[in-house]
Design an enzyme around this catalytic site. Structure first.
Site, PDB file in Angstrom:
ATOM      1  N   ASP A 289       0.874  -1.172   0.000  1.00 39.95           N
ATOM      2  CA  ASP A 289       0.000   0.000   0.000  1.00 39.95           C
ATOM      3  C   ASP A 289       0.918   1.231   0.000  1.00 39.95           C
ATOM      4  O   ASP A 289       1.866   1.280   0.790  1.00 39.95           O
ATOM      5  CB  ASP A 289      -0.840  -0.043   1.289  1.00 39.95           C
ATOM      6  CG  ASP A 289      -1.907   1.021   1.333  1.00 39.95           C
ATOM      7  OD1 ASP A 289      -1.613   2.188   0.998  1.00 39.95           O
ATOM      8  OD2 ASP A 289      -3.038   0.703   1.714  1.00 39.95           O
TER       9      ASP A 289
ATOM     10  N   ASN B   2       0.449   7.071 -10.068  1.00 39.35           N
ATOM     11  CA  ASN B   2      -0.769   6.791 -10.818  1.00 39.35           C
ATOM     12  C   ASN B   2      -1.858   6.161  -9.937  1.00 39.35           C
ATOM     13  O   ASN B   2      -3.042   6.260 -10.251  1.00 39.35           O
ATOM     14  CB  ASN B   2      -0.396   5.862 -11.992  1.00 39.35           C
ATOM     15  CG  ASN B   2      -1.597   5.189 -12.610  1.00 39.35           C
ATOM     16  OD1 ASN B   2      -2.354   5.813 -13.349  1.00 39.35           O
ATOM     17  ND2 ASN B   2      -1.798   3.915 -12.289  1.00 39.35           N
TER      18      ASN B   2
ATOM     19  N   TYR C  13     -13.271  12.502  -4.389  1.00 40.84           N
ATOM     20  CA  TYR C  13     -12.280  12.233  -5.431  1.00 40.84           C
ATOM     21  C   TYR C  13     -11.801  13.537  -6.072  1.00 40.84           C
ATOM     22  O   TYR C  13     -10.602  13.798  -6.157  1.00 40.84           O
ATOM     23  CB  TYR C  13     -12.895  11.315  -6.487  1.00 40.84           C
ATOM     24  CG  TYR C  13     -12.027  11.057  -7.693  1.00 40.84           C
ATOM     25  CD1 TYR C  13     -11.003  10.118  -7.638  1.00 40.84           C
ATOM     26  CD2 TYR C  13     -12.237  11.734  -8.900  1.00 40.84           C
ATOM     27  CE1 TYR C  13     -10.199   9.869  -8.752  1.00 40.84           C
ATOM     28  CE2 TYR C  13     -11.452  11.488 -10.016  1.00 40.84           C
ATOM     29  CZ  TYR C  13     -10.436  10.551  -9.940  1.00 40.84           C
ATOM     30  OH  TYR C  13      -9.653  10.309 -11.039  1.00 40.84           O
TER      31      TYR C  13
ATOM     32  N   LYS D 171      -8.105  15.151  -6.004  1.00 41.46           N
ATOM     33  CA  LYS D 171      -7.304  15.316  -7.222  1.00 41.46           C
ATOM     34  C   LYS D 171      -6.890  16.770  -7.413  1.00 41.46           C
ATOM     35  O   LYS D 171      -5.856  17.068  -7.979  1.00 41.46           O
ATOM     36  CB  LYS D 171      -8.082  14.797  -8.448  1.00 41.46           C
ATOM     37  CG  LYS D 171      -8.182  13.260  -8.485  1.00 41.46           C
ATOM     38  CD  LYS D 171      -6.818  12.624  -8.648  1.00 41.46           C
ATOM     39  CE  LYS D 171      -6.861  11.137  -8.821  1.00 41.46           C
ATOM     40  NZ  LYS D 171      -5.541  10.531  -9.078  1.00 41.46           N
TER      41      LYS D 171
END
Ligand SMILES: NC(=O)c1ccc[n+]([C@@H]2O[C@H](COP(=O)([O-])OP(=O)(O)OC[C@H]3O[C@@H](n4cnc5c(N)ncnc54)[C@H](OP(=O)(O)O)[C@@H]3O)[C@@H](O)[C@H]2O)c1
Length: 154
Positions: free
Chosen positions: A53, A80, A148, A152
């Site tokens: 992880d 990524n 999310y 980001k």
């Protein structure tokens, strides 16, 4: 070149690792699912795997893995790995926020810190963080993934 790709067990990361290896670059492919990484490793001897992880990655683990793979330095780190919890804002739980931010924000920072001692040995030293248009347009453009998109943006 020596390239570290996180989130290499599926999707974009899996394809990036294969593509780099086919162009004779060494790849250290990182993600949690060991079975999938073993599947990826079958494509090329230039692909080395590290099943962990990115939040629990530490400097010793990456150093050991690089030296086991006979990789002397890192030229490019591609952050990524990403998590997308798609729920309306009102339904997001604390655990959804933590899972998203742990991987998309803190995990990325942790990977950079772990890789810096190996990146500084390279002439190239690139770090690529894969964000998302969600991080630019935000929830106005993509109403579902609030955790999310904000991660980001970060
Ligand atoms: N696909 C798109 O349309 C799109 C659009 C914009 C941005 N992106 C971004 O591009 C990146 C790749 O997207 P994708 O669609 O290829 O994603 P994906 O298929 O869902 O793959 C995500 C990868 O991240 C790994 N991962 C997740 N949490 C992790 C953790 N804590 N530690 C280590 N590895 C972890 C997963 O592997 P394990 O479960 O094995 O750990 C998996 O290999 C993501 O950052 C995503 O946000 C994608």
């Amino acid at each position: 070149m020596n390239i570290v790709v996180t989130g290499a067990s599926s999707g974009i990361g899996f394809e990036l690792a294969k593509s780099f290896a086919s162009q004779n670059h060494n790849v250290l492919a990182v993600s949690r699912n060991r079975e999938k990484l073993l599947e990826l490793k079958r494509f090329s001897d230039s692909i080395h795997i590290l099943s962990t992880d990115i939040n629990i990655m530490n400097k010793e683990v990456i150093s050991e893995s690089l030296s086991k793979s006979k990789i002397t330095h890192i030229d490019i780190l591609i952050n990524n790995a990403g998590v997308l919890v798609k729920k309306p804002f009102i339904e997001l739980t604390k655990s959804d926020w933590l899972e998203t931010y742990n991987t998309n924000v803190f995990g990325v920072a942790n990977m950079i810190q772990c890789c810096i001692p190996h990146l500084i040995k390279s002439q190239i030293k690139h770090i690529v963080n894969i964000s998302s248009m969600g991080g630019v347009g935000g929830t106005l453009k993509f109403p579902g993934p609030a955790a999310y998109s904000s991660s980001k943006g970060a």
